[in-house]
Design a protein around this motif. Structure first.
Motif, PDB file in Angstrom:
ATOM      1  N   ASN A  36       0.895  -1.134   0.032  1.00  0.00           N
ATOM      2  CA  ASN A  36       0.141  -0.074   0.026  1.00  0.00           C
ATOM      3  C   ASN A  36       0.743   1.207   0.117  1.00  0.00           C
ATOM      4  O   ASN A  36       0.466   2.303  -0.466  1.00  0.00           O
ATOM      5  CB  ASN A  36      -1.021   0.163   1.118  1.00  0.00           C
ATOM      6  N   SER A  40      -1.010   2.911  -2.990  1.00  0.00           N
ATOM      7  CA  SER A  40      -2.086   3.105  -2.479  1.00  0.00           C
ATOM      8  C   SER A  40      -2.035   5.023  -2.468  1.00  0.00           C
ATOM      9  O   SER A  40      -3.055   5.558  -2.260  1.00  0.00           O
ATOM     10  CB  SER A  40      -2.749   2.714  -1.147  1.00  0.00           C
ATOM     11  N   ASN A  41      -0.690   5.471  -2.135  1.00  0.00           N
ATOM     12  CA  ASN A  41      -0.326   6.742  -2.052  1.00  0.00           C
ATOM     13  C   ASN A  41      -1.247   7.355  -0.808  1.00  0.00           C
ATOM     14  O   ASN A  41      -1.758   8.390  -0.784  1.00  0.00           O
ATOM     15  CB  ASN A  41      -0.905   7.533  -3.473  1.00  0.00           C
ATOM     16  N   ASN A 134      -9.911   1.550   1.491  1.00  0.00           N
ATOM     17  CA  ASN A 134      -8.983   1.703   0.668  1.00  0.00           C
ATOM     18  C   ASN A 134      -8.969   0.101  -0.048  1.00  0.00           C
ATOM     19  O   ASN A 134      -8.863  -0.766   0.520  1.00  0.00           O
ATOM     20  CB  ASN A 134      -7.598   1.840   1.375  1.00  0.00           C
ATOM     21  N   HIS A 135      -9.244  -0.006  -1.372  1.00  0.00           N
ATOM     22  CA  HIS A 135      -9.188  -1.050  -2.070  1.00  0.00           C
ATOM     23  C   HIS A 135     -10.475  -1.854  -1.864  1.00  0.00           C
ATOM     24  O   HIS A 135     -10.223  -3.027  -1.783  1.00  0.00           O
ATOM     25  CB  HIS A 135      -7.909  -1.833  -2.072  1.00  0.00           C
ATOM     26  N   GLY A 165     -10.930   5.137  -1.994  1.00  0.00           N
ATOM     27  CA  GLY A 165      -9.990   5.166  -2.683  1.00  0.00           C
ATOM     28  C   GLY A 165      -9.733   3.816  -3.209  1.00  0.00           C
ATOM     29  O   GLY A 165     -10.093   2.626  -2.537  1.00  0.00           O
ATOM     30  N   ASP A 166      -9.646   3.882  -4.666  1.00  0.00           N
ATOM     31  CA  ASP A 166      -9.550   2.266  -5.314  1.00  0.00           C
ATOM     32  C   ASP A 166      -8.307   2.483  -6.300  1.00  0.00           C
ATOM     33  O   ASP A 166      -8.156   3.602  -6.869  1.00  0.00           O
ATOM     34  CB  ASP A 166     -10.662   1.780  -5.603  1.00  0.00           C
ATOM     35  N   ILE A 167      -8.323   1.339  -6.997  1.00  0.00           N
ATOM     36  CA  ILE A 167      -7.568   1.220  -8.234  1.00  0.00           C
ATOM     37  C   ILE A 167      -8.320   1.775  -9.708  1.00  0.00           C
ATOM     38  O   ILE A 167      -9.637   1.493  -9.604  1.00  0.00           O
ATOM     39  CB  ILE A 167      -7.097  -0.211  -8.609  1.00  0.00           C
ATOM     40  N   ARG A 228      -5.113   5.804  -9.695  1.00  0.00           N
ATOM     41  CA  ARG A 228      -5.989   5.940  -8.538  1.00  0.00           C
ATOM     42  C   ARG A 228      -7.334   6.495  -8.821  1.00  0.00           C
ATOM     43  O   ARG A 228      -7.386   7.573  -9.721  1.00  0.00           O
ATOM     44  CB  ARG A 228      -5.208   6.775  -7.243  1.00  0.00           C
ATOM     45  N   GLU A 230     -10.724   8.189  -6.728  1.00  0.00           N
ATOM     46  CA  GLU A 230     -11.419   8.467  -5.159  1.00  0.00           C
ATOM     47  C   GLU A 230     -12.702   9.014  -5.554  1.00  0.00           C
ATOM     48  O   GLU A 230     -13.175   9.606  -6.339  1.00  0.00           O
ATOM     49  CB  GLU A 230     -10.634   9.535  -4.720  1.00  0.00           C
TER      50      GLU A 230
END
Length: 242
Positions: A36, A40-41, A134-135, A165-167, A228, A230
């Motif tokens: 991450n 994931s930043n 996240n993810h 947040g996700d890919i 990414r 959001e």
């Protein structure tokens, strides 16, 4: 690679199976922090959305939905302490396996672990300055996504914000993750589901247009780096500059 033109919501991540190998699952949770930190930043999420809402004198609450091994909340708490800000992160996950793993970590001031869903907290009237994940989004079907977003609005009601947040699915992102993780398959990532499930996650994830089409009124999509997306809701959704 051609299959990336369409979201593959039928692909299943190995670690999501109730019959997955416990040792490999444990190793996967252990590796989440390293992975991450690269993909994931999280520091940008903290700077843009969380830090401006924290105080040096009053503890503010953040909710992390689907926390997995709780590596993201631990990073948030570390950054807030370094900035002299008061933060409490409630980290929830309904999966007993992730809750058990996270509960074995050394106790950390400001970290509250709960085996619960967002709906349970929303029904209980809980409120948070920031609701985040996240993810998580790529794991959800349409009904589940709608439920999470509705829960987030209730949990952040009264001036809070929600940032999930996700890919972002892309051929470049898939190729980058495949090539970037290849040198570590025999060492750092050995015995884990990180590489296989990471590639599956990209296939399951949305493009910006797909995610925007799935969001109800009041939500918007913001792009981030690297690859990414959001999904953002709440007042001042532009956020301060990262």
């Amino acid at each position: 690679m051609r299959s990336l033109g369409r979201r593959d919501d039928t692909a299943q991540e190995l670690m999501d199976s109730p019959d997955c190998d416990p040792a490999m699952l444990e190793r996967t949770y252990e590796q989440f922090g390293r992975v991450n930190a690269v993909v994931s930043n999280g520091r940008a999420v903290y700077r843009r959305w969380i830090r401006p809402r924290l105080s040096a004198t009053e503890t503010r609450r953040v909710l992390d939905v689907g926390t997995g091994g709780a590596d993201v909340p631990l990073a948030l708490l570390r950054w807030a302490r370094a900035d002299g800000l008061r933060l409490e992160v409630t980290a929830i996950d309904p999966d007993p396996r992730s809750y058990e793993f996270a509960s074995r970590r050394p106790p950390q001031p400001g970290l509250v672990l709960r085996r619960a869903s967002s709906a349970e907290l929303a029904d209980a009237g809980e409120r948070f300055a920031v609701v985040m994940s996240n993810h998580v989004l790529h794991h959800l079907d349409g009904r589940q996504l709608g439920g999470l977003l509705a829960d987030s609005e209730r949990l952040a009601a009264g001036g809070g914000i929600a940032v999930h947040g996700d890919i972002e699915r892309s051929r470049w992102g898939y190729a980058g993750f495949a090539l970037g993780t290849l040198p570590f398959t025999g060492n750092l990532l050995a015995g884990s589901y990180i590489r296989a499930d990471g590639l599956t996650s990209i296939r399951r994830s949305h493009t910006a247009a797909e995610l925007a089409a799935s969001l109800p009124p009041g939500w918007r999509v913001r792009r981030g780096i690297p690859s990414r997306l959001e999904a953002v809701w709440g007042p001042d959704t532009r956020g301060p500059d990262a």
